[in-house]
Design a protein around this motif. Sequence first.
Motif, PDB file in Angstrom:
ATOM      1  N   ALA A 179      10.995 -24.298 -71.733  1.00 27.27           N
ATOM      2  CA  ALA A 179      11.939 -24.667 -72.786  1.00 27.27           C
ATOM      3  C   ALA A 179      12.772 -23.450 -73.158  1.00 27.27           C
ATOM      4  O   ALA A 179      12.272 -22.334 -73.245  1.00 27.27           O
ATOM      5  CB  ALA A 179      11.186 -25.180 -74.007  1.00 27.27           C
ATOM      6  N   GLY A 180      14.074 -23.661 -73.348  1.00 30.31           N
ATOM      7  CA  GLY A 180      14.941 -22.561 -73.744  1.00 30.31           C
ATOM      8  C   GLY A 180      15.372 -21.702 -72.574  1.00 30.31           C
ATOM      9  O   GLY A 180      15.157 -22.034 -71.404  1.00 30.31           O
ATOM     10  N   THR A 181      15.975 -20.569 -72.905  1.00 33.45           N
ATOM     11  CA  THR A 181      16.525 -19.681 -71.882  1.00 33.45           C
ATOM     12  C   THR A 181      15.860 -18.302 -71.884  1.00 33.45           C
ATOM     13  O   THR A 181      16.369 -17.374 -71.271  1.00 33.45           O
ATOM     14  CB  THR A 181      18.038 -19.509 -72.105  1.00 33.45           C
ATOM     15  OG1 THR A 181      18.261 -18.956 -73.420  1.00 33.45           O
ATOM     16  CG2 THR A 181      18.771 -20.838 -71.991  1.00 33.45           C
ATOM     17  N   GLU A 182      14.738 -18.173 -72.569  1.00 30.48           N
ATOM     18  CA  GLU A 182      14.102 -16.859 -72.680  1.00 30.48           C
ATOM     19  C   GLU A 182      13.680 -16.301 -71.330  1.00 30.48           C
ATOM     20  O   GLU A 182      13.858 -15.117 -71.040  1.00 30.48           O
ATOM     21  CB  GLU A 182      12.891 -16.929 -73.625  1.00 30.48           C
ATOM     22  CG  GLU A 182      13.232 -17.142 -75.083  1.00 30.48           C
ATOM     23  CD  GLU A 182      13.538 -18.597 -75.409  1.00 30.48           C
ATOM     24  OE1 GLU A 182      13.352 -19.469 -74.511  1.00 30.48           O
ATOM     25  OE2 GLU A 182      13.956 -18.879 -76.545  1.00 30.48           O
ATOM     26  N   ARG A 183      13.107 -17.159 -70.482  1.00 26.40           N
ATOM     27  CA  ARG A 183      12.667 -16.687 -69.168  1.00 26.40           C
ATOM     28  C   ARG A 183      13.870 -16.232 -68.352  1.00 26.40           C
ATOM     29  O   ARG A 183      13.832 -15.174 -67.708  1.00 26.40           O
ATOM     30  CB  ARG A 183      11.917 -17.799 -68.430  1.00 26.40           C
ATOM     31  CG  ARG A 183      11.430 -17.387 -67.041  1.00 26.40           C
ATOM     32  CD  ARG A 183      10.647 -18.515 -66.389  1.00 26.40           C
ATOM     33  NE  ARG A 183       9.430 -18.805 -67.151  1.00 26.40           N
ATOM     34  CZ  ARG A 183       8.690 -19.892 -66.954  1.00 26.40           C
ATOM     35  NH1 ARG A 183       9.036 -20.784 -66.045  1.00 26.40           N
ATOM     36  NH2 ARG A 183       7.598 -20.083 -67.660  1.00 26.40           N
ATOM     37  N   PHE A 184      14.932 -17.024 -68.377  1.00 24.49           N
ATOM     38  CA  PHE A 184      16.142 -16.633 -67.654  1.00 24.49           C
ATOM     39  C   PHE A 184      16.661 -15.298 -68.166  1.00 24.49           C
ATOM     40  O   PHE A 184      17.018 -14.411 -67.365  1.00 24.49           O
ATOM     41  CB  PHE A 184      17.227 -17.696 -67.801  1.00 24.49           C
ATOM     42  CG  PHE A 184      18.555 -17.276 -67.214  1.00 24.49           C
ATOM     43  CD1 PHE A 184      18.817 -17.444 -65.868  1.00 24.49           C
ATOM     44  CD2 PHE A 184      19.530 -16.676 -68.008  1.00 24.49           C
ATOM     45  CE1 PHE A 184      20.018 -17.025 -65.316  1.00 24.49           C
ATOM     46  CE2 PHE A 184      20.743 -16.264 -67.469  1.00 24.49           C
ATOM     47  CZ  PHE A 184      20.982 -16.443 -66.120  1.00 24.49           C
ATOM     48  N   ALA A 185      16.727 -15.127 -69.477  1.00 17.87           N
ATOM     49  CA  ALA A 185      17.267 -13.894 -70.060  1.00 17.87           C
ATOM     50  C   ALA A 185      16.451 -12.685 -69.634  1.00 17.87           C
ATOM     51  O   ALA A 185      17.008 -11.625 -69.326  1.00 17.87           O
ATOM     52  CB  ALA A 185      17.303 -14.010 -71.582  1.00 17.87           C
ATOM     53  N   ALA A 186      15.131 -12.827 -69.599  1.00 20.59           N
ATOM     54  CA  ALA A 186      14.270 -11.705 -69.208  1.00 20.59           C
ATOM     55  C   ALA A 186      14.497 -11.335 -67.746  1.00 20.59           C
ATOM     56  O   ALA A 186      14.585 -10.144 -67.397  1.00 20.59           O
ATOM     57  CB  ALA A 186      12.810 -12.065 -69.446  1.00 20.59           C
ATOM     58  N   ILE A 187      14.601 -12.349 -66.886  1.00 19.55           N
ATOM     59  CA  ILE A 187      14.839 -12.075 -65.466  1.00 19.55           C
ATOM     60  C   ILE A 187      16.225 -11.474 -65.266  1.00 19.55           C
ATOM     61  O   ILE A 187      16.394 -10.522 -64.496  1.00 19.55           O
ATOM     62  CB  ILE A 187      14.687 -13.362 -64.636  1.00 19.55           C
ATOM     63  CG1 ILE A 187      13.260 -13.895 -64.724  1.00 19.55           C
ATOM     64  CG2 ILE A 187      15.070 -13.117 -63.176  1.00 19.55           C
ATOM     65  CD1 ILE A 187      13.067 -15.274 -64.110  1.00 19.55           C
TER      66      ILE A 187
END
Length: 201
Positions: A179-187
Amino acid sequence: MVTTATPDTATPDTATRILDVAEELVQTRGLNAMSYADVSARVGITNASLHYHFPAKADLAVGLVDRYSGRFFAALDEIERTRPDVADRLRAYVDIYGAVLARGRMCLCGMLASDFETLPAAVQKRVSEFFERSYTWLEHVIDRGVAEGRLPAPASSRATAEALVAGLEGAMLVSRPAAGTERFAAIADALLAAVGVPARV
């Protein structure tokens, strides 16, 4: 109530609505999982009207890629006009992908690339051109950053550009279950750091 447009009453606005719906479906399902029936039902037209604007699925796919690419590279032109700093340009490039994911979608050309072998030749050509133009734009930004002393010199700016695009497309893919974009932002931050772009302040 479903509105049934005919070739005689179809308008340019109908074509735009078809593209809007088809783009969403391709970005969330993929081209092979999208049918003309899906599009016509969502737009509220008959299949005959849909075929009037886009006689074959290949024609619709070409229209989608052309429109998506036009917006994408217009955004890159805007980045060049408004962001003189190389690091800001690369962050803004990443943000284009993040904005797409935030809408619950994937990169249109990334989704099409996953079905590349089954795409019509005209669509394959346009998808390849999309990525080629992306690599070239990033390669020039990286080379400028190296020349200005803002980025470390990579072994190959071309390979670095290709790796960045591949990383962003992959980051979108593995972020879909979350859910959300946190994983994308970290990568994405890790990918930028590997190029030499400092973290956002």
